[in-house]
Motif scaffolding. Structure first.
Motif, mmCIF file in Angstrom:
data_model
loop_
_atom_site.group_PDB
_atom_site.id
_atom_site.type_symbol
_atom_site.label_atom_id
_atom_site.label_comp_id
_atom_site.label_asym_id
_atom_site.label_seq_id
_atom_site.Cartn_x
_atom_site.Cartn_y
_atom_site.Cartn_z
ATOM 1 N N ALA A 22 0.820 -1.225 0.000
ATOM 2 C CA ALA A 22 0.000 0.000 0.000
ATOM 3 C C ALA A 22 0.851 1.272 0.000
ATOM 4 C CB ALA A 22 -0.914 -0.004 1.217
ATOM 5 N N PRO A 23 0.277 2.359 -0.549
ATOM 6 C CA PRO A 23 1.028 3.625 -0.619
ATOM 7 C C PRO A 23 1.260 4.233 0.765
ATOM 8 C CG PRO A 23 -0.939 3.677 -2.044
ATOM 9 C CD PRO A 23 -1.061 2.456 -1.200
ATOM 10 N N TRP A 24 2.515 4.544 1.039
ATOM 11 C CA TRP A 24 2.806 5.343 2.240
ATOM 12 C C TRP A 24 2.394 6.784 1.996
ATOM 13 C CZ3 TRP A 24 3.485 1.752 5.492
ATOM 14 C CH2 TRP A 24 4.414 0.730 5.351
ATOM 15 N N CYS A 241 13.038 1.773 -6.860
ATOM 16 C CA CYS A 241 11.906 2.690 -6.864
ATOM 17 C C CYS A 241 10.595 1.917 -6.739
ATOM 18 C CB CYS A 241 11.905 3.517 -8.148
ATOM 19 S SG CYS A 241 10.458 4.576 -8.259
ATOM 20 N N ARG A 242 9.779 2.295 -5.763
ATOM 21 C CA ARG A 242 8.487 1.623 -5.540
ATOM 22 C C ARG A 242 7.319 2.504 -5.943
ATOM 23 N NH1 ARG A 242 10.557 -3.477 -4.941
ATOM 24 N NH2 ARG A 242 12.130 -3.523 -3.287
ATOM 25 N N ALA A 243 7.575 3.483 -6.841
ATOM 26 C CA ALA A 243 6.484 4.344 -7.304
ATOM 27 C C ALA A 243 5.430 3.497 -8.009
ATOM 28 C CB ALA A 243 7.023 5.407 -8.237
ATOM 29 N N GLY A 244 4.173 3.929 -7.907
ATOM 30 C CA GLY A 244 3.058 3.132 -8.437
ATOM 31 C C GLY A 244 2.548 2.180 -7.384
ATOM 32 N N VAL A 276 -3.609 -5.567 -7.765
ATOM 33 C CA VAL A 276 -2.772 -6.141 -8.836
ATOM 34 C C VAL A 276 -1.793 -5.085 -9.349
ATOM 35 C CG1 VAL A 276 -2.871 -7.097 -11.184
ATOM 36 C CG2 VAL A 276 -4.640 -7.654 -9.537
ATOM 37 N N ASP A 277 -2.291 -3.840 -9.485
ATOM 38 C CA ASP A 277 -1.428 -2.760 -9.974
ATOM 39 C C ASP A 277 -0.382 -2.384 -8.926
ATOM 40 O OD1 ASP A 277 -2.967 -2.140 -12.489
ATOM 41 O OD2 ASP A 277 -4.532 -1.905 -10.982
ATOM 42 N N LEU A 278 -0.835 -2.283 -7.672
ATOM 43 C CA LEU A 278 0.119 -1.937 -6.603
ATOM 44 C C LEU A 278 1.239 -2.960 -6.550
ATOM 45 C CD1 LEU A 278 -2.305 -0.997 -3.643
ATOM 46 C CD2 LEU A 278 -0.946 0.586 -5.021
ATOM 47 N N ARG A 279 0.844 -4.232 -6.657
ATOM 48 C CA ARG A 279 1.848 -5.309 -6.552
ATOM 49 C C ARG A 279 2.798 -5.267 -7.755
ATOM 50 N NH1 ARG A 279 -1.033 -10.263 -6.680
ATOM 51 N NH2 ARG A 279 -1.569 -10.237 -4.489
ATOM 52 N N ARG A 280 2.218 -5.119 -8.978
ATOM 53 C CA ARG A 280 3.066 -5.111 -10.190
ATOM 54 C C ARG A 280 4.066 -3.941 -10.139
ATOM 55 N NH1 ARG A 280 -0.653 -3.827 -13.628
ATOM 56 N NH2 ARG A 280 -0.014 -1.653 -13.493
ATOM 57 N N GLU A 281 3.556 -2.754 -9.788
ATOM 58 C CA GLU A 281 4.431 -1.584 -9.794
ATOM 59 C C GLU A 281 5.430 -1.592 -8.639
ATOM 60 O OE1 GLU A 281 4.771 0.020 -12.386
ATOM 61 O OE2 GLU A 281 3.024 -0.924 -13.279
ATOM 62 N N PHE A 282 5.074 -2.287 -7.567
ATOM 63 C CA PHE A 282 6.034 -2.429 -6.464
ATOM 64 C C PHE A 282 7.324 -3.049 -6.996
ATOM 65 C CE2 PHE A 282 8.233 -4.607 -3.100
ATOM 66 C CZ PHE A 282 8.146 -3.744 -2.015
ATOM 67 N N TYR A 283 7.159 -4.085 -7.829
ATOM 68 C CA TYR A 283 8.335 -4.830 -8.307
ATOM 69 C C TYR A 283 8.931 -4.269 -9.591
ATOM 70 C CZ TYR A 283 6.922 -8.240 -4.835
ATOM 71 O OH TYR A 283 6.591 -8.832 -3.646
ATOM 72 N N SER A 284 8.181 -3.393 -10.318
ATOM 73 C CA SER A 284 8.659 -3.015 -11.654
ATOM 74 C C SER A 284 9.932 -2.159 -11.590
ATOM 75 C CB SER A 284 7.567 -2.282 -12.442
ATOM 76 O OG SER A 284 7.392 -0.992 -11.932
ATOM 77 N N TYR A 285 10.857 -2.473 -12.483
ATOM 78 C CA TYR A 285 12.102 -1.700 -12.604
ATOM 79 C C TYR A 285 11.803 -0.435 -13.406
ATOM 80 C CZ TYR A 285 16.638 -0.211 -14.225
ATOM 81 O OH TYR A 285 17.737 0.553 -14.501
ATOM 82 N N LYS A 286 12.291 0.708 -12.930
ATOM 83 C CA LYS A 286 12.077 1.954 -13.666
ATOM 84 C C LYS A 286 13.439 2.453 -14.165
ATOM 85 C CE LYS A 286 8.267 1.931 -10.821
ATOM 86 N NZ LYS A 286 8.097 1.100 -9.615
ATOM 87 N N SER A 287 13.513 2.676 -15.466
ATOM 88 C CA SER A 287 14.833 3.006 -16.032
ATOM 89 C C SER A 287 15.329 4.375 -15.574
ATOM 90 C CB SER A 287 14.790 2.933 -17.550
ATOM 91 O OG SER A 287 13.861 3.869 -18.021
ATOM 92 N N CYS A 288 14.432 5.191 -15.009
ATOM 93 C CA CYS A 288 14.836 6.532 -14.552
ATOM 94 C C CYS A 288 15.310 6.527 -13.101
ATOM 95 C CB CYS A 288 13.652 7.495 -14.706
ATOM 96 S SG CYS A 288 12.083 6.795 -14.138
ATOM 97 N N GLN A 289 15.194 5.399 -12.421
ATOM 98 C CA GLN A 289 15.358 5.424 -10.963
ATOM 99 C C GLN A 289 16.749 5.850 -10.465
ATOM 100 O OE1 GLN A 289 13.856 1.436 -10.190
ATOM 101 N NE2 GLN A 289 15.901 0.603 -9.882
ATOM 102 N N ASP A 290 17.795 5.460 -11.181
ATOM 103 C CA ASP A 290 19.137 5.805 -10.699
ATOM 104 C C ASP A 290 19.366 7.318 -10.626
ATOM 105 O OD1 ASP A 290 19.521 3.136 -10.668
ATOM 106 O OD2 ASP A 290 21.165 3.089 -12.130
#
Ligand SMILES: C[S@@+](CC[C@H](N)C(=O)[O-])C[C@H]1O[C@@H](n2cnc3c(N)ncnc32)[C@H](O)[C@@H]1O
Length: 316
Positions: A22-24, A241-244, A276-290
């Motif tokens: 869940a979103p903090w 990054c855990r955005a989304g 489902v979206d929260l879980r998917r985006e929790f794990y998704s790699y974001k190429s901008c994160q670094d």
């Protein structure tokens, strides 16, 4: 399984999923229009109407049901929204978010509005002050906002955080802002200017001032982690990054994105957003994160640094 056992099990599953995904922190744009036009900012327009109160209440309910812990009302410029006090009251009294905050450039703050925000139960206001004198980049400066700060000091019952963007004004001015904020009893915060790709590039002089400012900010201040330093020194500061998921940015159209800078990369209507979206985006790699300079995204992602993330894919 009888009905009450089943209900208990599903309650427990909901509880665990909330803890896991869940979103903090969720940011909701309540109006995209801004009364100013800072040239470093791409998060505003000059003509759109406030989002309807009932629409916003629906979005807030949805954010609460997704498990949002702290809500932040932003823009554009939130004080242009005629129902701002009612929205704050709704977040506090009806939805009972753990923290309710807002961001403002402060230009429209008057005693009457501050009192309304007090009564509504606002907990934190971030006021953005970039420097001392207006320049072609920004007019969010002490010269224009001194009186508003006095009003806040006198009347505000909520916490006031003064935030300066290093890179938007002559560097020494950012230092003066932070010093001034502290002397008035406000909490100081510092952001690094980012370009449209979220990259940060500071000059030698800006760097020197950044390190000077750092000494003025109390150790352990939640957002003052070392990422800024690492970013400055090494050009990147990797994190998961855990955005989304842990952090949501919801724009004026009700679309969830990873953040204000990735609206064209990932978006989905909030009202269709679910576990489902929260879980998917929790794990998704974001190429901008670094290269990310968004302190609130990094802060919201920080507790889950030990958990896995998908491996690098070409997303953005
Ligand atoms: C988009 S504004 C919205 C709220 C309000 N209008 C204000 O000025 O605070 C939110 C914050 O984002 C910061 N911001 C906008 N563009 C930025 C950039 N390119 N680099 C760093 N911070 C930025 C602003 O200074 C402000 O503190």
């Amino acid at each position: 399984m009888n009905k009450s056992v089943k209900e208990n099990v599903s309650k427990r599953v909901r509880f665990f999923n909330r803890i896991r995904y869940a979103p903090w922190f969720s940011q909701l744009v309540i109006i995209r229009r801004c009364n100013l036009s800072c040239t470093y900012c791409n998060e505003f327009d000059q003509s759109s109407s406030p989002v309807e109160l009932t629409t916003l209440k629906g979005r807030l309910q949805k954010l609460k049901s997704l498990g949002t812990y702290a809500i932040n009302l932003t823009g554009g410029e939130p004080t242009l929204h005629p129902d701002l006090p009612e929205l704050i009251r709704y977040c506090r009294e009806d939805l009972k978010f753990f923290r309710t905050s807002m961001i403002s450039n402060g230009f429209l703050l008057k005693e009457e509005l501050i009192e309304k925000l007090n009564r509504a139960g606002l907990q934190d206001m971030q006021i953005s002050i970039d420097g001392v004198q207006p320049n072609e980049t920004t007019v969010k400066v002490l010269k224009s906002l001194e009186k508003r700060l006095e009003l806040l000091k006198k009347h505000a019952k909520f916490n006031v955080v003064v935030s300066a963007v290093v890179g938007s004004c002559p560097p020494e001015e950012s230092f003066t802002v932070i010093q001034h904020a502290k002397s008035m009893g406000f909490k100081p915060r510092v952001l690094l200017i980012h370009d449209q790709e979220g990259q940060v590039q500071l000059s030698e002089e800006q760097l020197k001032v950044f390190y000077k400012i750092k000494k003025l900010i109390p150790k352990g201040f939640p957002e003052f982690t070392d990422y800024r330093e690492t970013m400055i020194e090494q050009g990147k500061a990797p994190f998961k990054c855990r955005a989304g998921s842990r952090y949501l940015y919801v724009d004026e159209a009700g679309l969830v994105s990873w953040c204000s800078q990735t609206r064209s990369v990932f978006s989905k209507p909030l009202m269709d957003y679910g576990l489902v979206d929260l879980r998917r985006e929790f794990y998704s790699y974001k190429s901008c994160q670094d290269h990310c300079t968004l302190g609130c995204v990094r802060a919201a992602s920080s507790v889950d640094g030990w958990r896995k993330q998908d491996i690098k894919k070409s997303i953005a």
